[in-house]
Design a protein around this motif. Structure first.
Motif, PDB file in Angstrom:
ATOM      1  N   UNK A 193       4.148  13.914  -0.859  1.00 53.06           N
ATOM      2  CA  UNK A 193       5.212  12.908  -0.891  1.00 53.06           C
ATOM      3  C   UNK A 193       4.585  11.527  -0.814  1.00 53.06           C
ATOM      4  N   UNK A 194       5.080  10.609  -1.638  1.00 53.96           N
ATOM      5  CA  UNK A 194       4.572   9.244  -1.678  1.00 53.96           C
ATOM      6  C   UNK A 194       5.708   8.266  -1.442  1.00 53.96           C
ATOM      7  N   UNK A 195       5.407   7.190  -0.717  1.00 55.82           N
ATOM      8  CA  UNK A 195       6.372   6.135  -0.430  1.00 55.82           C
ATOM      9  C   UNK A 195       5.692   4.792  -0.669  1.00 55.82           C
ATOM     10  N   UNK A 196       6.426   3.842  -1.265  1.00 53.64           N
ATOM     11  CA  UNK A 196       5.835   2.553  -1.594  1.00 53.64           C
ATOM     12  C   UNK A 196       6.940   1.520  -1.760  1.00 53.64           C
ATOM     13  N   UNK A 197       6.533   0.264  -1.809  1.00 58.33           N
ATOM     14  CA  UNK A 197       7.488  -0.823  -2.028  1.00 58.33           C
ATOM     15  C   UNK A 197       7.647  -1.144  -3.505  1.00 58.33           C
ATOM     16  N   UNK A 198       6.967  -0.389  -4.369  1.00 64.42           N
ATOM     17  CA  UNK A 198       7.064  -0.541  -5.819  1.00 64.42           C
ATOM     18  C   UNK A 198       7.214   0.853  -6.417  1.00 64.42           C
ATOM     19  N   UNK A 224      -5.256  19.933  -7.574  1.00 62.85           N
ATOM     20  CA  UNK A 224      -5.565  18.571  -7.946  1.00 62.85           C
ATOM     21  C   UNK A 224      -4.285  17.759  -7.789  1.00 62.85           C
ATOM     22  N   UNK A 225      -4.440  16.448  -7.503  1.00 64.33           N
ATOM     23  CA  UNK A 225      -3.269  15.590  -7.308  1.00 64.33           C
ATOM     24  C   UNK A 225      -3.618  14.163  -7.692  1.00 64.33           C
ATOM     25  N   UNK A 226      -2.592  13.390  -8.046  1.00 65.07           N
ATOM     26  CA  UNK A 226      -2.786  11.994  -8.419  1.00 65.07           C
ATOM     27  C   UNK A 226      -1.548  11.184  -8.061  1.00 65.07           C
ATOM     28  N   UNK A 227      -1.766   9.886  -7.918  1.00 66.34           N
ATOM     29  CA  UNK A 227      -0.690   8.938  -7.622  1.00 66.34           C
ATOM     30  C   UNK A 227      -0.756   7.791  -8.619  1.00 66.34           C
ATOM     31  N   UNK A 228       0.411   7.356  -9.096  1.00 71.71           N
ATOM     32  CA  UNK A 228       0.531   6.185  -9.965  1.00 71.71           C
ATOM     33  C   UNK A 228       1.403   5.154  -9.267  1.00 71.71           C
ATOM     34  N   UNK A 229       0.923   3.919  -9.190  1.00 72.44           N
ATOM     35  CA  UNK A 229       1.655   2.848  -8.510  1.00 72.44           C
ATOM     36  C   UNK A 229       1.820   1.664  -9.447  1.00 72.44           C
ATOM     37  N   UNK A 262      19.581   3.519  -2.908  1.00 71.07           N
ATOM     38  CA  UNK A 262      20.332   2.297  -3.191  1.00 71.07           C
ATOM     39  C   UNK A 262      19.559   1.071  -2.710  1.00 71.07           C
ATOM     40  N   UNK A 263      19.571   0.021  -3.506  1.00 69.74           N
ATOM     41  CA  UNK A 263      18.897  -1.211  -3.114  1.00 69.74           C
ATOM     42  C   UNK A 263      17.503  -1.364  -3.681  1.00 69.74           C
ATOM     43  N   UNK A 264      16.789  -0.274  -3.870  1.00 66.66           N
ATOM     44  CA  UNK A 264      15.492  -0.327  -4.516  1.00 66.66           C
ATOM     45  C   UNK A 264      14.366  -0.952  -3.711  1.00 66.66           C
ATOM     46  N   UNK A 265      14.517  -1.076  -2.372  1.00 70.51           N
ATOM     47  CA  UNK A 265      13.446  -1.674  -1.582  1.00 70.51           C
ATOM     48  C   UNK A 265      12.383  -0.657  -1.176  1.00 70.51           C
ATOM     49  N   UNK A 266      12.734   0.617  -1.172  1.00 65.36           N
ATOM     50  CA  UNK A 266      11.794   1.684  -0.854  1.00 65.36           C
ATOM     51  C   UNK A 266      11.790   2.668  -2.015  1.00 65.36           C
ATOM     52  N   UNK A 267      10.606   2.943  -2.540  1.00 64.80           N
ATOM     53  CA  UNK A 267      10.464   3.882  -3.649  1.00 64.80           C
ATOM     54  C   UNK A 267       9.742   5.122  -3.150  1.00 64.80           C
ATOM     55  N   UNK A 268      10.041   6.263  -3.764  1.00 64.79           N
ATOM     56  CA  UNK A 268       9.421   7.500  -3.317  1.00 64.79           C
ATOM     57  C   UNK A 268       9.226   8.447  -4.496  1.00 64.79           C
ATOM     58  N   UNK A 269       8.366   9.418  -4.279  1.00 66.62           N
ATOM     59  CA  UNK A 269       8.149  10.470  -5.260  1.00 66.62           C
ATOM     60  C   UNK A 269       7.670  11.698  -4.516  1.00 66.62           C
ATOM     61  N   UNK A 270       8.058  12.878  -4.997  1.00 68.76           N
ATOM     62  CA  UNK A 270       7.576  14.107  -4.385  1.00 68.76           C
ATOM     63  C   UNK A 270       7.173  15.090  -5.468  1.00 68.76           C
ATOM     64  N   UNK A 280       0.827  -1.199   0.000  1.00 72.38           N
ATOM     65  CA  UNK A 280       0.000   0.000   0.000  1.00 72.38           C
ATOM     66  C   UNK A 280       0.865   1.255   0.000  1.00 72.38           C
ATOM     67  N   UNK A 281       0.638   2.189  -0.911  1.00 71.22           N
ATOM     68  CA  UNK A 281       1.417   3.430  -0.895  1.00 71.22           C
ATOM     69  C   UNK A 281       1.019   4.290   0.303  1.00 71.22           C
ATOM     70  N   UNK A 282       1.947   5.084   0.770  1.00 71.33           N
ATOM     71  CA  UNK A 282       1.688   6.007   1.870  1.00 71.33           C
ATOM     72  C   UNK A 282       1.964   7.427   1.401  1.00 71.33           C
TER      73      UNK A 282
END
Length: 280
Positions: free
Chosen positions: A138-143, A236-241, A121-129, A36-38
């Motif tokens: 700010x969004x955080x996800x495992x993908x 307006x805002x949107x998230x892509x996962x 590094x490692x790619x286990x946590x992904x983020x976007x701002x 689930x994204x946060x």
């Protein structure tokens, strides 16, 4: 006392994702829940004093230099708040201090040089701002994930930027009453930029190539979930996962159709004439 944050991830009526407001000083620890994204929302006015106080010990030299380049105080405040919040939240997720977080650049999707999207590094946590005047998201996800927030554009902006629309989106907007087009256009744009940022290509790809829809529910894209995000009025805002499913070549919705807008894969690419700070 150590606080463990699990931000709100519910949906508001109309299937909007609801971000958690980030308060001063923010969580000491944070954790993702499954896939689930946060989402976290930063109010620049409320967070400004905290960000300014902690920026020298939180941001790296390049970020501090970038902040100093902004001529307008509002742009500088937005950048500093967004990046202090990003580093402090990354530290909370990773269990380290904000200053020790290492942010790298992924290889460019076109030339393989290291100036793609920011990654860990490692790619286990992904983020976007993303940020615009007054707020950051700010969004955080495992993908892989992408997020965008924009102020609703002025009506005259739509004609100047019509080449970012897929033909179906352009037809949908043309069918709307004039008073509804600016909000619908901004909804379309945030969906597009969130998706392109999730892909890691930004506007180096043609934003008109993919149909994301202008209505209350985003269109489906192969391998991705698009969701609108609840943000303050006038935005307006949107998230892509990324859902983890392979995306067959040539099957992106409407691929090959539309306009020719181009730009780089930064964390916030300005589309509209209203003054907006880039979210590097």
């Amino acid at each position: 006392m150590t606080s463990l944050a699990t931000p709100a991830r519910g949906r508001a009526p109309g299937r909007l994702l609801v971000p958690e407001p980030l308060s001063d000083p923010g969580p000491e620890r944070a954790a993702l829940v499954a896939a689930t994204p946060q989402l976290w929302l930063v109010d620049t006015t409320a967070y400004r004093a905290h960000a300014a106080r902690h920026a020298p010990g939180t941001l790296d030299a390049l970020e501090l230099a970038r902040a100093a380049e902004f001529a307008r105080a509002a742009d500088r405040d937005a950048y500093v708040c967004a990046h202090v919040a990003l580093r402090r939240l990354l530290g909370a997720y990773l269990g380290t201090t904000a200053r020790e977080v290492v942010i790298e650049r992924a290889p460019c999707s076109h030339c393989a040089e290291p100036h793609g999207r920011p990654v860990l590094p490692g790619g286990t946590l992904h983020f976007s701002l993303s940020h615009c005047t007054g707020i950051s998201l700010l969004a955080f996800a495992s993908a892989p994930v992408g997020v965008d927030v924009e102020e609703v554009v002025r009506p005259d902006v739509i004609a100047d930027t019509a080449d970012v629309l897929h033909p179906r989106e352009a037809a949908e907007l043309a069918a709307l009453p004039a008073g509804e087009r600016a909000r619908a256009f901004t909804r379309v744009w945030t969906r597009k930029e969130a998706y392109l940022k999730g892909l890691g290509v930004g506007l180096s790809e043609n934003p008109a190539a993919d149909y994301v829809g202008s209505g209350p529910e985003p269109a489906r894209l192969p391998g991705w979930t698009l969701t609108d995000v609840r943000v303050p009025e006038g935005h307006r805002a949107a998230l892509a996962l990324n859902t983890g499913r392979a995306e067959p070549a040539g099957e992106r919705a409407g691929a090959g159709e539309g306009g020719t807008a181009k730009s780089g894969p930064g964390e916030g690419v300005a589309l509209t004439p209203p003054r907006r700070p880039p979210a590097g």
